[in-house]
Design a protein around this motif. Structure first.
Motif, PDB file in Angstrom:
ATOM      1  N   VAL A 543       0.965  -1.141   0.065  1.00 52.41           N
ATOM      2  CA  VAL A 543       0.003   0.070   0.007  1.00 52.41           C
ATOM      3  C   VAL A 543       0.891   1.323   0.065  1.00 52.41           C
ATOM      4  CG1 VAL A 543      -1.632   1.372   1.184  1.00 52.41           C
ATOM      5  CG2 VAL A 543      -1.848  -1.329   1.268  1.00 52.41           C
ATOM      6  N   ALA A 544       0.549   2.234  -0.831  1.00 54.01           N
ATOM      7  CA  ALA A 544       1.424   3.575  -0.977  1.00 54.01           C
ATOM      8  C   ALA A 544       0.827   4.059   0.035  1.00 54.01           C
ATOM      9  CB  ALA A 544       1.336   4.010  -2.309  1.00 54.01           C
ATOM     10  N   ARG A 545       1.579   4.739   1.079  1.00 54.02           N
ATOM     11  CA  ARG A 545       0.634   5.581   2.107  1.00 54.02           C
ATOM     12  C   ARG A 545       1.132   6.883   2.259  1.00 54.02           C
ATOM     13  NH1 ARG A 545      -2.203   1.931   4.845  1.00 54.02           N
ATOM     14  NH2 ARG A 545      -1.737  -0.137   4.990  1.00 54.02           N
ATOM     15  N   THR A 546       2.214   7.207   1.847  1.00 58.99           N
ATOM     16  CA  THR A 546       2.750   8.620   2.044  1.00 58.99           C
ATOM     17  C   THR A 546       2.373   9.375   1.026  1.00 58.99           C
ATOM     18  OG1 THR A 546       4.667   8.057   0.741  1.00 58.99           O
ATOM     19  CG2 THR A 546       5.001   7.601   3.197  1.00 58.99           C
ATOM     20  N   TYR A 547       2.168  10.755   1.415  1.00 56.34           N
ATOM     21  CA  TYR A 547       1.855  11.747   0.233  1.00 56.34           C
ATOM     22  C   TYR A 547       2.567  11.811  -0.823  1.00 56.34           C
ATOM     23  CZ  TYR A 547       0.848  16.234  -1.723  1.00 56.34           C
ATOM     24  OH  TYR A 547       0.685  17.225  -2.974  1.00 56.34           O
ATOM     25  N   GLU A 548       4.081  11.824  -0.412  1.00 52.75           N
ATOM     26  CA  GLU A 548       5.268  11.953  -1.530  1.00 52.75           C
ATOM     27  C   GLU A 548       5.078  10.561  -2.368  1.00 52.75           C
ATOM     28  OE1 GLU A 548       9.775  12.970  -1.621  1.00 52.75           O
ATOM     29  OE2 GLU A 548       9.528  11.019  -0.262  1.00 52.75           O
ATOM     30  N   GLU A 549       4.743   9.357  -1.912  1.00 54.26           N
ATOM     31  CA  GLU A 549       4.697   8.222  -3.082  1.00 54.26           C
ATOM     32  C   GLU A 549       3.733   8.375  -3.787  1.00 54.26           C
ATOM     33  OE1 GLU A 549       4.712   3.267  -3.489  1.00 54.26           O
ATOM     34  OE2 GLU A 549       4.922   4.395  -1.499  1.00 54.26           O
ATOM     35  N   LYS A 550       2.317   8.820  -3.347  1.00 51.74           N
ATOM     36  CA  LYS A 550       1.359   8.720  -3.979  1.00 51.74           C
ATOM     37  C   LYS A 550       1.367   9.824  -5.093  1.00 51.74           C
ATOM     38  CE  LYS A 550      -2.106   7.719  -0.282  1.00 51.74           C
ATOM     39  NZ  LYS A 550      -2.972   8.019   0.406  1.00 51.74           N
ATOM     40  N   ALA A 551       2.090  11.223  -4.947  1.00 51.34           N
ATOM     41  CA  ALA A 551       2.431  12.238  -5.542  1.00 51.34           C
ATOM     42  C   ALA A 551       3.384  11.633  -6.845  1.00 51.34           C
ATOM     43  CB  ALA A 551       3.196  13.276  -5.108  1.00 51.34           C
ATOM     44  N   MET A 552       4.288  10.771  -6.411  1.00 54.73           N
ATOM     45  CA  MET A 552       5.217  10.217  -7.579  1.00 54.73           C
ATOM     46  C   MET A 552       4.605   9.473  -8.331  1.00 54.73           C
ATOM     47  SD  MET A 552       8.843   9.544  -5.463  1.00 54.73           S
ATOM     48  CE  MET A 552       8.309   8.589  -4.253  1.00 54.73           C
ATOM     49  N   GLN A 553       3.611   8.330  -7.954  1.00 56.42           N
ATOM     50  CA  GLN A 553       2.924   7.545  -8.876  1.00 56.42           C
ATOM     51  C   GLN A 553       1.729   8.184  -9.571  1.00 56.42           C
ATOM     52  OE1 GLN A 553       1.106   3.870  -7.640  1.00 56.42           O
ATOM     53  NE2 GLN A 553       2.432   3.591  -5.949  1.00 56.42           N
ATOM     54  N   ARG A 554       1.544   9.325  -9.143  1.00 60.73           N
ATOM     55  CA  ARG A 554       0.479  10.321  -9.865  1.00 60.73           C
ATOM     56  C   ARG A 554       1.526  11.021 -11.079  1.00 60.73           C
ATOM     57  NH1 ARG A 554      -1.912  12.493  -6.267  1.00 60.73           N
ATOM     58  NH2 ARG A 554      -0.470  14.432  -6.309  1.00 60.73           N
ATOM     59  N   ALA A 555       2.447  11.548 -10.748  1.00 61.26           N
ATOM     60  CA  ALA A 555       3.564  12.199 -11.521  1.00 61.26           C
ATOM     61  C   ALA A 555       3.706  11.320 -12.653  1.00 61.26           C
ATOM     62  CB  ALA A 555       4.552  12.852 -10.702  1.00 61.26           C
ATOM     63  N   LEU A 556       3.909  10.104 -12.268  1.00 59.97           N
ATOM     64  CA  LEU A 556       4.491   9.182 -13.382  1.00 59.97           C
ATOM     65  C   LEU A 556       3.543   8.887 -14.624  1.00 59.97           C
ATOM     66  CD1 LEU A 556       6.127   6.466 -11.228  1.00 59.97           C
ATOM     67  CD2 LEU A 556       7.342   7.691 -13.207  1.00 59.97           C
ATOM     68  N   MET A 557       2.304   9.281 -14.239  1.00 58.00           N
ATOM     69  CA  MET A 557       1.440   9.019 -15.231  1.00 58.00           C
ATOM     70  C   MET A 557       1.181  10.310 -16.296  1.00 58.00           C
ATOM     71  SD  MET A 557      -1.526   7.038 -12.903  1.00 58.00           S
ATOM     72  CE  MET A 557      -2.905   7.049 -14.463  1.00 58.00           C
ATOM     73  N   GLN A 558       1.702  11.356 -15.624  1.00 52.24           N
ATOM     74  CA  GLN A 558       2.101  12.569 -16.467  1.00 52.24           C
ATOM     75  C   GLN A 558       3.323  13.029 -16.487  1.00 52.24           C
ATOM     76  OE1 GLN A 558      -0.827  14.713 -13.891  1.00 52.24           O
ATOM     77  NE2 GLN A 558      -2.578  14.377 -15.460  1.00 52.24           N
ATOM     78  N   PHE A 559       4.131  12.102 -17.033  1.00 50.93           N
ATOM     79  CA  PHE A 559       5.595  12.093 -17.073  1.00 50.93           C
ATOM     80  C   PHE A 559       6.043  13.410 -17.961  1.00 50.93           C
ATOM     81  CE2 PHE A 559       4.899   8.911 -19.992  1.00 50.93           C
ATOM     82  CZ  PHE A 559       5.808   9.238 -21.032  1.00 50.93           C
ATOM     83  N   THR A 560       5.312  13.765 -18.840  1.00 51.25           N
ATOM     84  CA  THR A 560       5.629  14.598 -20.143  1.00 51.25           C
ATOM     85  C   THR A 560       5.474  15.988 -19.517  1.00 51.25           C
ATOM     86  OG1 THR A 560       3.488  14.832 -20.653  1.00 51.25           O
ATOM     87  CG2 THR A 560       4.742  13.135 -21.784  1.00 51.25           C
ATOM     88  N   TYR A 561       4.595  16.120 -18.371  1.00 54.26           N
ATOM     89  CA  TYR A 561       4.498  17.529 -17.676  1.00 54.26           C
ATOM     90  C   TYR A 561       5.775  18.147 -17.267  1.00 54.26           C
ATOM     91  CZ  TYR A 561      -0.444  16.899 -18.336  1.00 54.26           C
ATOM     92  OH  TYR A 561      -1.832  16.770 -18.791  1.00 54.26           O
ATOM     93  N   PRO A 562       6.317  19.342 -17.553  1.00 55.68           N
ATOM     94  CA  PRO A 562       7.563  19.715 -17.111  1.00 55.68           C
ATOM     95  C   PRO A 562       7.532  19.918 -15.508  1.00 55.68           C
ATOM     96  CG  PRO A 562       7.103  20.821 -19.096  1.00 55.68           C
ATOM     97  CD  PRO A 562       5.897  20.113 -18.600  1.00 55.68           C
TER      98      PRO A 562
END
Length: 636
Positions: A543-562
């Motif tokens: 389970v991804a619990r920390t705010y940072e890891e959730k943010a990283m997983q979300r950012a990976l789906m939008q990796f083209t965004y600067p």
């Protein structure tokens, strides 16, 4: 037929000195069959019971709750169409700035947990009058449950609210049985025999043939016990196969009777034939929630898809209830007569639009299987795949005068569609029922994550995409798939998120919106999130619990965004996937100029790099979108 009264003045104008029930709602009053308040009050009215509606009362002002006087039979309380905490807070627990169920979308017209707040006020003001709670908030919190916003296990809402009775599931038959019982002179505490209700008692001497759950204190103390208790609850959501459940509390027992039986076709037809105004009360300027449903038609209820993150099966059950063709066509005709109708039926569907019959012939008699899913991990051998009835309805509705187009927006279950050996529905879906974009929900592509979601493997989705492309070419259409994707679902670690990002790069697709997993009561995925265990197997789940890891997983789906560069870089470094940083075609992000370690060499270089990366990211994205459009998948 007029709106039901919402003030004492309106009640008197309609000829009532008092009413049988006062319905207190966390939503504004919208008299449309997509709103639970409208269905319940119109059903009561049809059976001869008078109702007044108290929408979004000021909970700081007792006079709001006393204006109708004391109802003859009792108060009905609902938080509204969605759970109030979901309505008020994002997945990051930030307060939302808009409430679509309030006038002009204004936030703050209801408290957090209004079922509890309203009920406690009513019990204080009218201590001898029954207060009965229902709606989605009560239904999904009927027994002990993990609450994401408090980050703890909360008691049954029946205990916390001090209500006399809880009604769960789809409640037309339940409310009439309750109303008739109260009308006959029975007390609220005597209503211990009605399906679709939960009641509390201090003794079990009159109860037999039940399943005793672990106590509230036990599930609070141990996550393994919580997961086992949830699994028992989840196995007992079918009206025919379910047992009575009993959950002990300190000094009390909460008893959950068997779920309400699915409505028959005749009962469904009756519900949707009632004289709804199909809009919001004239006291309001505009209720945003009406926009998606005013010209939509509910054709079915229930869902045998059983996605782990969805609470529909916990609320509506797995057995499908459907309406007749004539009932749906009659409603469509009424829609076409509305003055603001522009020729477009926005939807004919339900929780899953193309579920227009039971999953198999056994379900009506024997109920849904406790230990087997209909579609997961693949279609059951007894699954009956048939779109013919739904297709007949769509053909009839789109042939009506003044109807230009009939869309399907409530969602197509693509695996069920692919299991249909007859392409007739697929053909007409592509030709007639897509508004340029078809929304489907693969949710992820990693096998382990899909298994925890209860979703089919990616290979079936890819076959569906290919077939959709072929159908569009066949019928000379230029339509696209909009895939719903979810980050941070239990089972998804950084490696799984990176696999999804690489897939998105391969198909040249960047989703504009990403849905983080949102732990809500009543779902197996929420149980996994809280306990770290799969309640079916009791095996550990990441389970991804920390705010940072959730943010990283979300950012990976939008990796083209600067603006996501730093998070994507950190995710790749943390996961040991620096092979995906660089200038080769397989890389997700480029190296940064002047970059040493994890810092830019200087402010000027940093700014130059950001501009450079923005240009590099935007151009491939535009080219990629064009290429991806040729495969009939693009961003919404």
């Amino acid at each position: 037929m007029a709106f039901l009264p919402t003030t004492r003045e309106e009640m008197l104008e309609q000829g009532f000195e008092s009413v049988d029930f006062v319905y207190v709602s966390g939503d504004a009053y919208v008299d449309h069959p997509s709103f639970g308040c409208a269905i319940i009050t119109r059903t009561l009215q049809a059976y001869g019971y008078s109702c007044a509606i108290l929408p979004q009362p000021d909970w700081h002002n007792d006079e709001e709750f006393t204006q109708f006087g004391e109802p003859r039979l009792g108060f009905l309380v609902s938080a509204g169409n969605i759970d109030s905490m979901v309505n008020h807070y994002s997945v990051n627990k930030r307060r939302r700035d808009k409430d679509s169920y309030s006038d002009e979308g204004v936030m703050g017209k209801r408290p957090d947990r209004p079922t509890i707040v309203y009920t406690q006020i009513l019990k204080r003001l009218f201590p001898h009058k029954p207060v009965l709670i229902g709606g989605i908030e009560a239904s999904l919190r009927r027994l002990s449950h993990y609450d994401y916003w408090d980050d703890k296990v909360r008691r049954s809402i029946l205990i916390d609210s001090q209500a006399d009775l809880l009604m769960y599931g789809m409640g037309e038959n339940t409310i009439i049985e309750v109303a008739d019982a109260l009308n006959s002179g029975l007390r609220a505490e005597d209503l211990c025999y009605i399906r679709g209700t939960c009641w509390k008692t201090k003794a079990l001497e009159y109860l037999s043939d039940y399943v005793l759950l672990p106590s509230y204190e036990a599930v609070c103390a141990d996550k393994h016990t919580y997961a086992k208790s949830f699994h028992i609850q989840h196995e007992n959501i079918d009206a025919i196969a379910a047992s009575v459940l009993v959950e002990p509390y300190d000094g009390w027992y909460v008893v959950q009777n068997q779920p309400p039986l699915p409505l028959t076709q005749e009962e469904m037809d009756f519900t949707y034939s009632l004289p709804y105004e199909r809009t919001y009360h004239p006291r309001y300027t505009y209720i945003p929630a009406i926009e998606e449903v005013q010209f939509s038609i509910v054709s079915n209820r229930g869902c045998f898809g059983s996605c782990a993150f969805c609470a529909i099966t916990h609320h509506q059950g797995r057995v499908i209830s459907t309406r007749s063709r004539d009932s749906i066509v009659d409603e469509a005709k009424r829609i076409t007569e509305m003055p603001n109708f522009k020729g477009y039926i926005h939807d004919v569907g339900g929780p899953t639009a193309n579920f227009s019959r039971e999953a198999c012939d056994k379900q009506r008699e024997y109920g849904a299987c406790k230990n087997r899913e209909c579609l997961f991990p693949k279609g059951c051998a007894n699954l009956k795949v048939d779109h013919s009835r739904y297709l007949e309805i769509l053909r009839t509705v789109r042939a009506l005068p003044r109807v230009k187009k009939v869309f399907i927006r409530s969602g197509i279950r693509y695996d069920y569609l692919m299991y249909d050996k007859n392409d007739e529905f697929f053909d007409e879906l592509v030709q007639h029922h897509i508004s340029g974009q078809l929304k489907v929900a693969p949710e992820h592509i990693n096998a382990a994550v899909l298994d925890k979601m209860g979703k089919p493997r990616k290979e079936l989705y890819l076959k569906f995409v290919d077939k959709f492309k072929q159908k569009n070419e066949q019928f000379n259409r230029n339509q696209f798939i909009v895939p719903y994707l979810m980050s941070s679902h239990p089972g998804s670690d950084l490696q799984a998120a990176i696999e999804l990002a690489c897939y998105l790069k391969k198909i040249h697709y960047t989703p504009k919106q990403v849905q983080d997993f949102y732990p809500t009561p009543g779902t197996p995925a929420t149980c996994m999130y809280y306990t770290g265990l799969d309640p079916k197997t009791m095996r550990p789940v990441y389970v991804a619990r920390t705010y940072e890891e959730k943010a990283m997983q979300r950012a990976l789906m939008q990796f083209t965004y600067p603006q996501n560069y730093d998070l994507v870089y950190k995710a790749l470094k943390t996961a040991g996937r620096m092979d995906l940083v660089g200038n080769s075609p397989k890389c997700l992000i480029p190296y940064r100029k002047g970059h040493t370690g994890n810092k830019f060499a200087g402010g000027r270089q940093k700014e130059q790099h950001r501009k450079s990366y923005a240009n590099k990211a935007s151009k491939p994205q535009r080219r990629g979108q064009a290429a991806h459009e040729n495969t009939f998948v693009r961003c919404s």
